[in-house]
Design a protein around this motif. Structure first.
Motif, PDB file in Angstrom:
ATOM      1  N   UNK A 322     -19.139 -54.860   8.476  1.00 15.25           N
ATOM      2  CA  UNK A 322     -19.156 -56.216   7.924  1.00 15.25           C
ATOM      3  C   UNK A 322     -17.953 -57.003   8.414  1.00 15.25           C
ATOM      4  N   UNK A 323     -16.758 -56.407   8.357  1.00 16.22           N
ATOM      5  CA  UNK A 323     -15.536 -57.100   8.762  1.00 16.22           C
ATOM      6  C   UNK A 323     -15.630 -57.556  10.208  1.00 16.22           C
ATOM      7  N   UNK A 324     -16.035 -56.654  11.108  1.00 15.80           N
ATOM      8  CA  UNK A 324     -16.094 -56.982  12.527  1.00 15.80           C
ATOM      9  C   UNK A 324     -17.141 -58.047  12.827  1.00 15.80           C
ATOM     10  N   UNK A 325     -18.318 -57.920  12.236  1.00 18.93           N
ATOM     11  CA  UNK A 325     -19.398 -58.869  12.524  1.00 18.93           C
ATOM     12  C   UNK A 325     -19.077 -60.249  11.977  1.00 18.93           C
ATOM     13  N   UNK A 326     -18.479 -60.316  10.800  1.00 20.55           N
ATOM     14  CA  UNK A 326     -18.119 -61.626  10.238  1.00 20.55           C
ATOM     15  C   UNK A 326     -17.085 -62.332  11.113  1.00 20.55           C
ATOM     16  N   UNK A 327     -16.087 -61.586  11.596  1.00 18.21           N
ATOM     17  CA  UNK A 327     -15.093 -62.213  12.464  1.00 18.21           C
ATOM     18  C   UNK A 327     -15.718 -62.632  13.797  1.00 18.21           C
ATOM     19  N   UNK A 328     -16.636 -61.848  14.334  1.00 17.86           N
ATOM     20  CA  UNK A 328     -17.287 -62.210  15.597  1.00 17.86           C
ATOM     21  C   UNK A 328     -18.063 -63.511  15.450  1.00 17.86           C
ATOM     22  N   UNK A 375     -10.297 -56.131  19.012  1.00 15.22           N
ATOM     23  CA  UNK A 375      -8.887 -56.260  19.388  1.00 15.22           C
ATOM     24  C   UNK A 375      -8.169 -57.294  18.537  1.00 15.22           C
ATOM     25  N   UNK A 376      -8.759 -58.462  18.435  1.00 11.74           N
ATOM     26  CA  UNK A 376      -8.074 -59.579  17.754  1.00 11.74           C
ATOM     27  C   UNK A 376      -8.084 -59.424  16.241  1.00 11.74           C
ATOM     28  N   UNK A 377      -9.122 -58.780  15.699  1.00 16.51           N
ATOM     29  CA  UNK A 377      -9.248 -58.618  14.245  1.00 16.51           C
ATOM     30  C   UNK A 377      -9.485 -57.141  13.928  1.00 16.51           C
ATOM     31  N   UNK A 378      -8.504 -56.315  14.237  1.00 11.91           N
ATOM     32  CA  UNK A 378      -8.658 -54.863  14.041  1.00 11.91           C
ATOM     33  C   UNK A 378      -9.128 -54.573  12.618  1.00 11.91           C
ATOM     34  N   UNK A 379     -10.303 -53.927  12.447  1.00 10.14           N
ATOM     35  CA  UNK A 379     -10.822 -53.669  11.092  1.00 10.14           C
ATOM     36  C   UNK A 379      -9.853 -52.878  10.226  1.00 10.14           C
ATOM     37  N   UNK A 380      -9.086 -51.974  10.842  1.00  9.37           N
ATOM     38  CA  UNK A 380      -8.079 -51.190  10.109  1.00  9.37           C
ATOM     39  C   UNK A 380      -6.740 -51.433  10.793  1.00  9.37           C
ATOM     40  N   UNK A 381      -5.923 -52.373  10.305  1.00 18.81           N
ATOM     41  CA  UNK A 381      -4.671 -52.705  10.995  1.00 18.81           C
ATOM     42  C   UNK A 381      -3.707 -51.528  11.107  1.00 18.81           C
ATOM     43  N   UNK A 382      -3.635 -50.701  10.058  1.00 17.92           N
ATOM     44  CA  UNK A 382      -2.728 -49.552  10.055  1.00 17.92           C
ATOM     45  C   UNK A 382      -3.515 -48.273   9.810  1.00 17.92           C
ATOM     46  N   UNK A 383      -3.377 -47.296  10.686  1.00 13.57           N
ATOM     47  CA  UNK A 383      -3.991 -45.994  10.457  1.00 13.57           C
ATOM     48  C   UNK A 383      -3.204 -45.288   9.364  1.00 13.57           C
ATOM     49  N   UNK A 384      -3.881 -44.644   8.396  1.00 19.33           N
ATOM     50  CA  UNK A 384      -3.147 -43.907   7.348  1.00 19.33           C
ATOM     51  C   UNK A 384      -2.104 -42.989   7.964  1.00 19.33           C
ATOM     52  N   UNK A 492      -5.405 -55.616   4.783  1.00 19.69           N
ATOM     53  CA  UNK A 492      -6.680 -55.339   5.442  1.00 19.69           C
ATOM     54  C   UNK A 492      -7.013 -56.473   6.408  1.00 19.69           C
ATOM     55  N   UNK A 493      -8.134 -56.350   7.120  1.00 23.06           N
ATOM     56  CA  UNK A 493      -8.639 -57.440   7.959  1.00 23.06           C
ATOM     57  C   UNK A 493      -9.825 -58.133   7.295  1.00 23.06           C
ATOM     58  N   UNK A 494     -10.093 -57.769   6.035  1.00 18.06           N
ATOM     59  CA  UNK A 494     -11.203 -58.374   5.293  1.00 18.06           C
ATOM     60  C   UNK A 494     -10.911 -59.860   5.106  1.00 18.06           C
ATOM     61  N   UNK A 495     -11.804 -60.707   5.582  1.00 22.35           N
ATOM     62  CA  UNK A 495     -11.591 -62.153   5.563  1.00 22.35           C
ATOM     63  C   UNK A 495     -11.454 -62.656   4.121  1.00 22.35           C
ATOM     64  N   UNK A 496     -10.347 -63.332   3.832  1.00 22.58           N
ATOM     65  CA  UNK A 496     -10.103 -63.801   2.472  1.00 22.58           C
ATOM     66  C   UNK A 496     -11.163 -64.810   2.035  1.00 22.58           C
TER      67      UNK A 496
END
Length: 509
Positions: A322-328, A375-384, A492-496
């Motif tokens: 969802x995160x990736x497709x919405x940003x695309x 690349x521009x909107x990494x779904x997971x900005x930080x790996x655990x 997160x990269x979840x669009x606010x």
């Protein structure tokens, strides 16, 4: 220091027996911190200067540490050390160093370090994404690849994915017909169908409601989604300040503990109810091609493992895609010339046929749109975070055993040494001849090595097919004033702000 004082002020001091003891502990910790600062770091990574006791925490209070880490990369280089409380953490901000850690040095760097919230929510790592690499991880990943995410399993769910996309397009067409001048909420439609797919893959059937014994009532599909997806994602990024000061763990943090335990217990209650409902189906002789039926047929898992593994498939299918497709779609709606280029490619490759998964290998610009969005909107900005098991070298530096490592995917994908004008969303960079097929994973969004994301194939297939069909069916335009709405939910990269768009049906479609 203000961050520490604010955290301490929020603690439940009614349960603190002796304030004097706290003072002694802090003084000792300060001395220990200063001593650590004087250790010989001749060949260690550069150190970001910080304060006694709290280290660099006061510089990370904006709740988007991945952006701060990326800024420090410009000063200290792609690998450096920070302190969070008394713990030293090495931060990686380039794809080259991240790949070295995840692939070449995997045997020395593969144990997960989870926050208190994640430890509770994952039942102490009882899921593929957060478990340590070992027997359970290998077993669980084998099951999820064979049951849902591997290429063979994905073929079995092809019709379900096709149905999902057709349902979305049907809904968008109806919304446009009912009110052609109104902006449409992209997320609501996509989210509902993606959740339907994840539930069918995991449990075998779409679920409209379920009776939850602990709640003593029927729970709607909307509440199921809220409980096992949204609430869990929000709780997972909740921070217990005691994670940074383990010597103060004896101080209660009642509100945090209550919130996390309540969220986890509600998730477990709903998942057990869903599984119980499907066990009754199976007992009646109605088998399905789904993950749950495969897990039950194994007959080797505990109830806890079964619950967690079925839940993991649902939440991971319903989140990052969802995160990736919405940003695309946001970027394509914002950049009409790039949207037109993609539409022309679809016409050239597909003609009057609707786009299917079979066309994806021939849609090079679509592939570029997808990977540039990762690349521009990494779904997971930080790996655990991970632990270094033993003394090792990384990027030429000596890393002692016991060190914590954070891979900043946002920093890797915004590194100016690797990417020209990284702030720009420019799919063409993947069409310029510098990327061969194997290099498409340079964005690192699916990880690398033995811990590479199990859902990479499904996420790519769903997102690319959906993007292509959306552009093939409609012309997309952003709602006025939404061009700069790029804020995300904390780290997160979840669009606010949900994506609102004007849709114009293509002529002849």
């Amino acid at each position: 220091m203000e961050a520490l004082l604010a955290a301490l002020a929020a603690a439940d001091w009614a349960a603190v027996a002796a304030v004097g003891g706290l003072v002694v502990v802090i003084i000792l910790a300060a001395k220990a911190g200063l001593a650590m600062g004087h250790k010989d770091r001749t060949n260690g990574p550069p150190v970001v200067p910080g304060l006694p006791i709290i280290g660099n925490l006061h510089q990370l209070k904006e709740k988007m540490p991945h952006k701060t880490f990326a800024k420090w990369c410009d000063i200290y280089g792609p690998i450096y050390t920070i302190r969070t409380g008394i713990s030293s953490v090495v931060v990686l901000n380039s794809a080259e160093v991240a790949k070295e850690a995840m692939v070449a040095k995997f045997s020395s760097i593969c144990t997960r370090k989870l926050s208190k919230a994640l430890s509770v929510l994952t039942r102490d790592k009882t899921m593929v994404a957060t478990s340590d690499y070992g027997d359970f991880h290998i077993m669980a990943k084998r099951h999820i690849m064979a049951g849902v995410l591997g290429s063979s399993a994905q073929r079995k769910f092809r019709n379900t994915r096709d149905m999902m996309i057709e349902n979305m397009l049907r809904t968008y067409h109806k919304l446009v017909t009912d009110d052609p001048n109104a902006p449409q909420n992209f997320r609501e439609v996509f989210k509902a169908e993606l959740f339907r797919l994840s539930v069918i893959q995991s449990l075998g059937v779409d679920v409209s409601s379920v009776y939850v014994k602990e709640f003593e009532r029927e729970v709607s599909k909307e509440e199921i989604y809220q409980t096992i997806v949204v609430d869990m994602m929000m709780c997972a990024i909740d921070v217990d300040w005691r994670d940074f000061f383990p010597y103060l763990r004896w101080i209660p943090n009642t509100s945090f503990e209550t919130r996390v335990l309540r969220t986890e217990s509600r998730r477990t209650a709903v998942m057990r109810a869903l599984i119980h409902q499907q066990k009754k189906r199976i007992a009646c002789g109605e088998a399905k091609v789904c993950y749950l039926d495969i897990l039950l047929a194994e007959n080797t898992l505990t109830d806890e493992q079964l619950t967690m593994m079925a839940w993991e498939e649902i939440i991971e299918s319903a989140d990052t895609t969802l995160v990736t497709t919405e940003w695309a779609m946001y970027e394509l709606a914002k950049n009409p010339e790039k949207q037109d280029r993609l539409y022309r490619e679809i016409q050239d490759v597909c003609g009057d046929e609707m786009v299917t998964e079979d066309h994806l290998p021939r849609l090079a610009y679509l592939n570029a749109v997808f990977h540039e969005t990762l690349r521009r909107h990494s779904p997971v900005p930080l790996i655990p975070p991970r632990f270094v098991h033993e003394n090792t070298k990384l990027a030429g530096y000596d890393i002692p055993g016991g060190t914590e490592i954070i891979i900043n995917l946002y920093g890797c994908n915004m590194n100016k040494e690797d990417w020209k004008e990284p702030e720009e969303w420019r799919p063409e960079r993947f069409m310029e001849g510098s990327f061969e097929d194997a290099d498409m994973y340079k964005t690192m969004s699916f990880g690398a090595g033995r811990r590479a994301c199990a859902g990479a194939l499904q996420a790519t297939t769903i997102s690319c097919t959906a993007i292509a069909r959306f552009v093939q069916e409609f012309r997309w335009r952003l709602k006025e004033g939404d061009e700069d709405k790029v804020d995300t939910v904390q780290l997160t990269s979840y669009k606010l702000h949900p994506l609102y768009v004007y849709l114009t049906p293509r002529v002849g479609k």
